[in-house]
Design a protein around this motif. Structure first.
Motif, mmCIF file in Angstrom:
data_model
loop_
_atom_site.group_PDB
_atom_site.id
_atom_site.type_symbol
_atom_site.label_atom_id
_atom_site.label_comp_id
_atom_site.label_asym_id
_atom_site.label_seq_id
_atom_site.Cartn_x
_atom_site.Cartn_y
_atom_site.Cartn_z
ATOM 1 N N MET A 13 -5.350 -3.045 -5.205
ATOM 2 C CA MET A 13 -5.520 -1.670 -4.315
ATOM 3 C C MET A 13 -7.129 -1.870 -5.235
ATOM 4 S SD MET A 13 -3.656 0.786 -2.831
ATOM 5 C CE MET A 13 -3.466 2.347 -3.928
ATOM 6 N N THR A 14 -8.228 -1.280 -4.114
ATOM 7 C CA THR A 14 -9.250 -1.008 -4.805
ATOM 8 C C THR A 14 -9.099 0.708 -4.894
ATOM 9 O OG1 THR A 14 -10.771 -0.497 -2.931
ATOM 10 C CG2 THR A 14 -10.636 -3.004 -4.195
ATOM 11 N N MET A 15 -10.165 1.281 -6.374
ATOM 12 C CA MET A 15 -10.127 2.624 -5.807
ATOM 13 C C MET A 15 -10.127 3.203 -4.747
ATOM 14 S SD MET A 15 -12.595 3.826 -9.406
ATOM 15 C CE MET A 15 -11.900 4.693 -9.296
ATOM 16 N N THR A 16 -10.955 2.634 -3.610
ATOM 17 C CA THR A 16 -11.492 2.921 -2.140
ATOM 18 C C THR A 16 -10.078 2.478 -1.163
ATOM 19 O OG1 THR A 16 -12.356 0.893 -1.941
ATOM 20 C CG2 THR A 16 -13.711 2.364 -2.166
ATOM 21 N N SER A 36 -7.123 -5.094 -14.638
ATOM 22 C CA SER A 36 -8.569 -4.239 -14.595
ATOM 23 C C SER A 36 -7.526 -2.964 -14.181
ATOM 24 C CB SER A 36 -9.752 -4.846 -13.599
ATOM 25 O OG SER A 36 -10.475 -3.359 -13.667
ATOM 26 N N LYS A 37 -7.827 -2.324 -15.036
ATOM 27 C CA LYS A 37 -7.965 -0.929 -14.877
ATOM 28 C C LYS A 37 -8.240 0.012 -13.590
ATOM 29 C CE LYS A 37 -6.540 0.375 -19.301
ATOM 30 N NZ LYS A 37 -5.060 0.571 -19.493
ATOM 31 N N GLN A 38 -9.623 -0.858 -13.404
ATOM 32 C CA GLN A 38 -10.459 -0.125 -11.985
ATOM 33 C C GLN A 38 -9.376 -0.596 -10.414
ATOM 34 O OE1 GLN A 38 -13.125 0.952 -13.143
ATOM 35 N NE2 GLN A 38 -12.599 1.014 -14.597
ATOM 36 N N ARG A 39 -8.324 -1.377 -10.788
ATOM 37 C CA ARG A 39 -8.117 -1.371 -9.970
ATOM 38 C C ARG A 39 -5.927 -1.019 -10.044
ATOM 39 N NH1 ARG A 39 -9.370 -6.973 -6.169
ATOM 40 N NH2 ARG A 39 -11.543 -6.745 -6.725
ATOM 41 N N ARG A 40 -5.514 -0.790 -9.344
ATOM 42 C CA ARG A 40 -3.814 -0.572 -9.308
ATOM 43 C C ARG A 40 -3.474 -1.550 -8.591
ATOM 44 N NH1 ARG A 40 -1.964 4.629 -6.863
ATOM 45 N NH2 ARG A 40 -0.633 4.621 -7.422
ATOM 46 N N TRP A 41 -1.726 -2.030 -9.276
ATOM 47 C CA TRP A 41 -1.421 -3.099 -8.882
ATOM 48 C C TRP A 41 0.652 -3.193 -8.703
ATOM 49 C CZ3 TRP A 41 -4.799 -6.913 -9.880
ATOM 50 C CH2 TRP A 41 -6.052 -7.029 -10.524
ATOM 51 N N LEU A 42 0.521 -4.195 -7.989
ATOM 52 C CA LEU A 42 2.288 -4.097 -7.619
ATOM 53 C C LEU A 42 2.909 -5.576 -7.857
ATOM 54 C CD1 LEU A 42 4.024 -2.247 -4.788
ATOM 55 C CD2 LEU A 42 4.388 -4.459 -5.332
ATOM 56 N N VAL A 43 3.114 -5.894 -8.758
ATOM 57 C CA VAL A 43 3.916 -6.718 -9.032
ATOM 58 C C VAL A 43 5.209 -7.473 -8.660
ATOM 59 C CG1 VAL A 43 4.407 -8.325 -11.479
ATOM 60 C CG2 VAL A 43 2.143 -6.924 -11.900
ATOM 61 N N MET A 103 0.674 -0.966 0.621
ATOM 62 C CA MET A 103 0.199 -0.064 -0.248
ATOM 63 C C MET A 103 1.018 1.050 -0.353
ATOM 64 S SD MET A 103 -2.711 -1.338 2.747
ATOM 65 C CE MET A 103 -4.124 1.178 2.485
ATOM 66 N N ARG A 104 1.646 1.385 0.896
ATOM 67 C CA ARG A 104 2.961 2.297 0.586
ATOM 68 C C ARG A 104 3.518 2.986 -0.024
ATOM 69 N NH1 ARG A 104 8.635 3.425 4.556
ATOM 70 N NH2 ARG A 104 9.311 5.125 4.231
ATOM 71 N N ALA A 126 3.156 5.599 -3.288
ATOM 72 C CA ALA A 126 3.727 6.882 -3.547
ATOM 73 C C ALA A 126 4.254 7.367 -5.266
ATOM 74 C CB ALA A 126 5.440 5.997 -2.657
ATOM 75 N N CYS A 127 2.908 6.020 -5.854
ATOM 76 C CA CYS A 127 3.890 6.558 -7.001
ATOM 77 C C CYS A 127 1.950 6.952 -7.411
ATOM 78 C CB CYS A 127 3.966 5.548 -7.406
ATOM 79 S SG CYS A 127 3.736 4.352 -8.242
ATOM 80 N N LYS A 128 1.978 7.567 -9.549
ATOM 81 C CA LYS A 128 0.943 7.325 -9.514
ATOM 82 C C LYS A 128 0.476 6.519 -10.926
ATOM 83 C CE LYS A 128 0.752 12.534 -9.634
ATOM 84 N NZ LYS A 128 0.878 14.262 -10.062
ATOM 85 N N ALA A 129 1.331 5.190 -10.671
ATOM 86 C CA ALA A 129 1.285 4.656 -12.243
ATOM 87 C C ALA A 129 -0.064 3.131 -11.827
ATOM 88 C CB ALA A 129 2.556 3.579 -12.326
ATOM 89 N N GLN A 130 -0.607 3.018 -12.717
ATOM 90 C CA GLN A 130 -1.887 2.267 -12.438
ATOM 91 C C GLN A 130 -0.703 0.774 -12.115
ATOM 92 O OE1 GLN A 130 -3.460 0.361 -15.621
ATOM 93 N NE2 GLN A 130 -4.479 -1.144 -14.504
#
Length: 247
Positions: free
Chosen positions: A160-163, A180-187, A136-137, A141-145
């Protein structure tokens, strides 16, 4: 564009060659190497040269903490085996290879994709993403999806969801995951050169920017030869054992 995400090579030539061959079979068009080209393994010169060849053809390459350690006068904070490998590695690289590693960036941004070795909040300080809170941190810390990190040697995917609700799971190899572009991801693709999840097969992943699909892979390779080279080089036996057990 199909991107191969390869990280934590750790001077393991056999693992790198296997991953590159596997990626070529899948018609990968872009390579991204997320740092720690050297350290632990017995082929730092060959691995660095091979990555340099790919960089000359447009591959994206990051600096990892083991690469950076080559240029630090004080490595006392490192684990003794890692420190011994770093000191030995310095003697194996020529001036061109050292210059290449010294000048690698900490982060690379491409559209909605951020590549870092350790994390997005302070990529030069090498702090680990050990769980959901750190993920989450990093995402905050960035804007990338989509953020792609190395450093952690176990394949993991965070979302991470939009909420702001964040979860994680351990992905199964060979199964495409739509991001999904409705979420953010960390791979976290896992380590190509020194896996640590009990499976000695090399790790890497691909991401298709057209379909937004992520796929994790495990690639068998000749880890016995790679481990034998570590022993023959006089490096710590624990480093050879890790390749045999994947732990």
């Amino acid at each position: 564009m199909l991107i191969a995400l390869i990280t934590d090579l750790h001077a393991n030539l056999e693992a790198l060659q296997a991953c590159l061959a596997h990626a070529a079979e899948r018609r990968v068009s872009q390579f991204a190497f997320l740092g720690d080209l050297v350290g632990y393994g017995a082929d730092p010169a060959a691995v660095t040269s091979l990555v340099m060849e790919h960089a000359a053809r447009g591959a994206w390459v990051l600096q990892g903490n083991h690469d950076a350690a080559l240029f630090q006068s004080d490595t006392s904070s490192m684990h003794p085996a890692a420190r011994q490998a770093v000191e030995w590695t310095r003697s194996q690289l020529n001036a061109e290879q050292l210059s290449f590693l010294r000048n690698l960036p900490y982060r690379i941004e491409k559209d909605d994709l951020l590549l870092v070795h350790a994390n997005a909040w302070a990529p030069e300080k090498w702090e680990y993403i050990d769980g959901v809170m750190e993920a989450m941190r990093s995402m905050h810390a960035c804007k990338a999806q989509i953020t792609v990190c190395g450093h952690v040697h176990i394949p993991t995917l965070y979302h991470m969801t939009m909420t702001g609700k964040t979860g994680e799971f351990l992905p199964a190899p060979e199964h495409s995951i739509p991001l999904s572009k409705q979420r953010r991801w960390l791979v976290i693709p896992g380590s190509a050169g020194q896996p640590r999840d009990g499976n000695p097969a090399a790790c890497y992943a691909t991401f298709d920017t057209d379909t937004q699909e992520l796929t994790f892979y495990r690639v068998p390779y000749d880890y016995e030869t790679a481990a034998g080279k570590i022993t023959a080089a006089g490096l710590p036996a624990s480093l050879a054992k890790r390749l045999l057990t994947g732990e």
